[in-house]
Motif scaffolding. Structure first.
Motif, mmCIF file in Angstrom:
data_model
loop_
_atom_site.group_PDB
_atom_site.id
_atom_site.type_symbol
_atom_site.label_atom_id
_atom_site.label_comp_id
_atom_site.label_asym_id
_atom_site.label_seq_id
_atom_site.Cartn_x
_atom_site.Cartn_y
_atom_site.Cartn_z
ATOM 1 N N HIS A 1 -12.142 122.714 29.636
ATOM 2 C CA HIS A 1 -11.689 122.767 30.079
ATOM 3 C C HIS A 1 -11.588 122.480 32.142
ATOM 4 C CE1 HIS A 1 -8.259 122.396 27.829
ATOM 5 N NE2 HIS A 1 -8.734 123.667 27.132
ATOM 6 N N GLY A 2 -12.596 123.785 33.000
ATOM 7 C CA GLY A 2 -13.052 123.016 34.171
ATOM 8 C C GLY A 2 -13.774 122.391 34.610
ATOM 9 N N LEU A 3 -14.211 121.812 33.354
ATOM 10 C CA LEU A 3 -15.242 120.880 33.596
ATOM 11 C C LEU A 3 -14.302 119.666 33.441
ATOM 12 C CD1 LEU A 3 -19.198 122.141 31.536
ATOM 13 C CD2 LEU A 3 -18.550 121.518 33.900
ATOM 14 N N LEU A 4 -13.349 119.280 32.629
ATOM 15 C CA LEU A 4 -12.640 118.182 32.546
ATOM 16 C C LEU A 4 -12.212 117.745 33.593
ATOM 17 C CD1 LEU A 4 -11.360 118.958 28.926
ATOM 18 C CD2 LEU A 4 -12.999 116.926 29.780
ATOM 19 N N THR A 5 -11.409 118.835 34.618
ATOM 20 C CA THR A 5 -10.164 119.294 35.719
ATOM 21 C C THR A 5 -11.640 117.842 36.915
ATOM 22 O OG1 THR A 5 -9.733 121.578 35.084
ATOM 23 C CG2 THR A 5 -9.543 120.387 37.423
ATOM 24 N N LEU A 6 -12.704 118.428 36.762
ATOM 25 C CA LEU A 6 -14.088 118.206 37.947
ATOM 26 C C LEU A 6 -13.564 116.145 37.834
ATOM 27 C CD1 LEU A 6 -16.895 120.827 38.715
ATOM 28 C CD2 LEU A 6 -14.983 120.414 39.443
#
Length: 344
Positions: free
Chosen positions: A60-65
């Protein structure tokens, strides 16, 4: 065995998430001991419940970036993974706050933004305080971000000049006689500051500003006796200042100026009997209003990933050496106590 389904809104996001040869997803699988399968527009994460939860936070963090248009470098992927491993809160929200806002735009049009939470805290401290001390290991972006903030302030006409300085202390080796004029003699010491300015302004603009006097790069010894008004002043490699030099530098602060003091207290090149001005300043100035002290860790390193590993390895070695030095005294105390109990 736990499972979690993560929907992916756009196929290009899926491609960027996986990376070249699926390197990003493979890294997540290795770090969290999970299996990740791609099924159409969904990812299926399988493993132990706690591991699945951590892996899902990382994804989810990588998708946010990705959704914010940020490029996924090896360093940024590893940083998000470390955040997901240590924090149970919403990693995505912290990443949004971290990457929100541009500090400066380089001469090549590249936006400069904080890449870690430590860097974000550092940038905010510089904006809110007159004096900021940045203490931490090499590769955490202390100098680069400070120069970016200084260039942004100069472009916005908040100040009239940038002053960059550092002590002329050799890193454990004697350079001997240096030929040339004064500027050529001190250039080797000031090269990291020049490099950051070249990146922000370009070589021609930097030279133009230097000729006008709006940018000054000089050794610390040249600060004595001056009052620096309307300036953005950066002291780099401050761990190599003496206590007297640090006091001299801090008292140069003039009206409408900001002062940044950066250094790594694990790389002090002063003689062993000479205390570091940065170490003392961090103690003396703690709690003083309008002065911030920001401490970086190895998690904030934004150079090659091996730099983090090198810093950790040295820290572990130093801890073992410290325990070895302390052990004989401890053992002597035990022997003395045993002797007392047995009436010896």
């Amino acid at each position: 065995m736990a499972e979690k389904i993560i929907p992916i809104e756009r196929m290009e996001h899926m491609v960027r998430l996986f990376g070249n040869f699926d390197e990003n997803v493979k890294l997540i699988e290795t770090e969290f001991h999970v299996s990740i399968l791609c099924r159409g527009a969904e990812l299926k994460v399988m493993g132990e419940e706690a591991d699945v939860a951590r892996a899902a936070r990382a994804i989810h963090g990588l998708l946010t970036l990705i959704g914010r248009g940020e490029a996924l470098s090896d360093q940024s992927v590893r940083y998000v993974i470390s955040m997901a491993a240590e924090e149970e809160e919403d990693v995505g929200a912290k990443l949004v706050a971290m990457t929100d806002g541009c500090v400066c735009v380089t001469a090549r049009g590249k936006p400069v933004k904080p890449k870690t939470l430590g860097q974000k805290k550092y940038v905010e401290a510089i904006r809110k305080n007159t004096v900021t001390l940045g203490v931490g290991p090499a590769g955490t972006g202390k100098t680069y971000l400070a120069v970016a903030m200084a260039v942004a302030a100069l472009r916005a006409k908040e100040i009239t000049r940038i002053i960059l300085t550092r002590p002329a202390v050799e890193a454990g080796e004697k350079l001997g006689f240096l030929p040339g004029d004064l500027q050529q003699k001190v250039d080797p010491y000031l090269r990291p500051l020049h490099d950051a300015l070249f990146d922000m302004l370009g070589a021609e603009n930097f030279t133009r500003h230097q000729e006008k006097g709006s940018i000054e790069v000089a050794p610390l010894a040249y600060m004595r006796g001056r009052t620096l008004d309307d300036s953005f002043i950066i002291l780099d490699e401050a761990q190599n200042t003496s206590v007297e030099q640090m006091k001299m530098f801090l008292t140069r602060l003039g009206a409408n100026s900001k002062m940044i003091v950066n250094g790594d207290i694990t790389q002090i090149d002063l003689p062993r009997d000479k205390p570091s001005g940065l170490v003392q300043a961090a103690k003396v100035l703690k709690g003083v209003d309008d002065i911030a002290i920001v401490r970086f860790t190895e998690r904030d390193v934004v150079r090659h990933r091996l730099v983090q590993a090198i810093i950790k390895a040295y820290e572990k070695t130093e801890e073992r050496q410290a325990r070895t030095i302390q052990r004989p005294a401890f053992q002597r105390a035990q022997v003395k106590e045993e002797g007392r109990r047995h009436g010896k």
